[in-house]
Design an enzyme around this catalytic site. Structure first.
Site, PDB file in Angstrom:
ATOM      1  CE1 TYR A 141      -3.484  -2.660   0.482  1.00 17.80           C
ATOM      2  CE2 TYR A 141      -4.638  -0.737   1.324  1.00 17.80           C
ATOM      3  CZ  TYR A 141      -4.658  -2.030   0.846  1.00 17.80           C
ATOM      4  OH  TYR A 141      -5.850  -2.682   0.737  1.00 17.80           O
ATOM      5  CE  LYS A 191       2.912 -16.984  -4.020  1.00 15.39           C
ATOM      6  NZ  LYS A 191       2.115 -18.223  -4.131  1.00 15.39           N
ATOM      7  CG  ASP A 223      -0.651 -19.677  -2.575  1.00 16.10           C
ATOM      8  OD1 ASP A 223      -0.009 -19.675  -1.499  1.00 16.10           O
ATOM      9  OD2 ASP A 223      -0.179 -20.123  -3.639  1.00 16.10           O
ATOM     10  CG  ASP A 247      -7.751  -5.102   1.659  1.00 18.33           C
ATOM     11  OD1 ASP A 247      -8.694  -4.766   2.400  1.00 18.33           O
ATOM     12  OD2 ASP A 247      -7.768  -4.970   0.423  1.00 18.33           O
ATOM     13  CG  ASP A 251     -13.154  -7.874   1.937  1.00 17.85           C
ATOM     14  OD1 ASP A 251     -12.925  -7.204   2.966  1.00 17.85           O
ATOM     15  OD2 ASP A 251     -13.685  -7.400   0.924  1.00 17.85           O
TER      16      ASP A 251
HETATM   17  C1  IPM Z   1     -10.151  -1.990   4.404  1.00 15.25           C
HETATM   18  C2  IPM Z   1     -10.529  -1.303   3.127  1.00 15.25           C
HETATM   19  C3  IPM Z   1      -9.487  -0.239   2.816  1.00 15.25           C
HETATM   20  C4  IPM Z   1      -8.156  -0.933   2.661  1.00 15.25           C
HETATM   21  C5  IPM Z   1      -9.792   0.628   1.582  1.00 15.25           C
HETATM   22  C6  IPM Z   1     -11.112   1.367   1.723  1.00 15.25           C
HETATM   23  C7  IPM Z   1      -8.676   1.605   1.284  1.00 15.25           C
HETATM   24  O1  IPM Z   1     -10.664  -2.209   2.095  1.00 15.25           O
HETATM   25  O2  IPM Z   1      -9.982  -1.317   5.428  1.00 15.25           O
HETATM   26  O3  IPM Z   1     -10.045  -3.229   4.390  1.00 15.25           O
HETATM   27  O4  IPM Z   1      -7.861  -1.470   1.585  1.00 15.25           O
HETATM   28  O5  IPM Z   1      -7.383  -0.949   3.615  1.00 15.25           O
HETATM   29 MG    MG Z   2     -10.585  -4.246   2.724  1.00 17.30          MG
END
Ligand code: IPM
Ligand code: MG
Length: 366
Positions: A141, A191, A223, A247, A251
């Site tokens: 990032y 990785k 992975d 990140d 999710d």
């Molecule tokens: C998270 C979000 C953020 C990230 C975005 C909105 C920049 O996806 O906090 O997981 O990628 O960190």
């Molecule tokens: Mg995110």
């Protein structure tokens, strides 16, 4: 005692869910005799519209002057122009970086009551209780160079995954410490078969593990981790990993909990709180985004924001009883059968954002 909390609602459903978390904090303050003073700041798209910057200096100042920050979400199609000089997400990345919030804790606890909301088989989900520690101020990032340019043979862009030893070590230590207070199992995710930064990460994890002989460390490729998270999620206790890996994995892990709308997070740095019994300064936010498609419709799930407020009470203000009271209230509301649409199932009572907030508030009263 007075506690100062900065409220940065942001865009889309951010302000809607944050408002419910604020109501819950107010109720907790009343019950336990604390004063929470809230100061609002602009961040994200709304800040760009009003000031030209996704993180105006005034917002950063409010955050710095507070004991902790409650954050909503940023972003939306209105600000998605690829040529725009700044994006709402820049505000979030900047505040994480400026406040040096390098460790992002994302707990994933499966509530048996919500097992039906996940597409995964219920028996697979039984007893899942893990925390992802995502490195938050380095890695892919933030690495430089990061840019896009025109060459004679077409467009080109570069991002950089770079880490310094101390950046890796400090977040790994958060992982080891956390595991020590839990089931003592740490999965360091990288990785290393491809990336030099991951080989350094793995090396440092192995070195540090000598300081934590009581914690069982295993190295896992990202992975493989992605696969195991849905194959046998119960096996995980604490996961520690690079910014973007974290990140993506969180999710995925949200699917275990039934909805993104259920997952809170805490971003912590080195700054200590200055309240007696207080913990570390931190920023607390749901892991979900601004969900522009459902903004303004009164259907967003405020529980991730409310559970983030509970983490704030516990980790930044040292108010454990108060944090537990919020979490118990959330569990009671769910046990009573109330659901926002994202976690709805047949036979349950469907409610909107504000009604869900009100139900939690109601149950924080003794
Ligand atoms: C998270 C979000 C953020 C990230 C975005 C909105 C920049 O996806 O906090 O997981 O990628 O960190
Ligand atoms: Mg995110």
């Amino acid at each position: 005692m007075e506690y100062k909390i900065a409220i940065l609602g942001g865009d889309g459903i951010g302000p809607e869910v944050t408002a419910e978390a604020v109501k819950v904090l107010q109720a907790i303050g009343k019950r336990f005799g604390h004063t929470f003073s809230f100061r609002q700041g602009l961040v994200g798209g709304v800040a760009i519209d009003n000031t030209g910057s996704a993180l105006p200096p005034e917002t950063l100042r409010i955050a710095r002057e507070s004991d902790s920050v409650l954050f909503g979400a940023v972003g939306g199609p209105r600000w998605d122009d690829p040529k725009a000089p700044t994006r709402p997400e820049d505000g979030l990345l900047a505040i994480r970086k400026q406040l040096q919030l390098f460790a992002n804790l994302r707990p994933v606890k499966v509530r048996p009551l919500l097992a039906g909301a996940s597409p995964l088989k219920p028996d697979l989900l039984e007893g899942v209780d893990l925390v992802v520690v995502r490195e938050l101020t380095g890695g892919l990032y933030f690495g430089r160079p990061k840019r896009r340019w025109q060459t004679s043979r077409g467009r080109r862009a570069v991002d950089t995954l770079s880490y310094k030893e101390d950046e890796i070590a400090r977040v790994l230590r958060v992982g080891f410490e956390l595991a020590r207070g839990r089931r003592k199992r740490l999965a360091s995710v990288d990785k290393a078969n491809v990336l030099a930064s991951s080989r350094l990460w793995r090396e440092i994890a192995t070195e540090l593990s000598r300081d934590y002989p009581d914690v069982e460390l295993r190295h896992l490729l990202v992975d493989t981790c992605a696969m195991q998270l849905v194959q046998r999620p119960r096996d995980f206790d604490v996961i520690v990993t690079e910014n973007m890996f974290g990140d993506i994995l969180t999710d995925e892990a949200a699917v275990l909990a039934g909805s993104m709308g259920m997952l809170p997070s805490a971003s912590l740095g080195t700054r200590q709180g200055d309240k007696p019994g207080g913990g570390r300064f931190g920023l607390y936010e749901p892991i979900h985004g601004s969900a522009p498609d459902i903004a303004g419709k009164e259907i967003a799930n405020p529980l991730a924001a409310i559970l983030s407020a509970a983490m704030l009470l516990r980790l930044s203000l040292g108010l454990e009883r108060e944090a537990a009271a919020v979490e118990t209230s959330v569990d009671t509301v769910l046990a009573d059968g109330y659901r926002t649409p994202d976690i709805a199932s047949p036979g349950m009572k469907q409610v909107g954002t504000q009604e869900m907030g009100r139900l939690v508030v109601e149950r924080t009263r003794p």
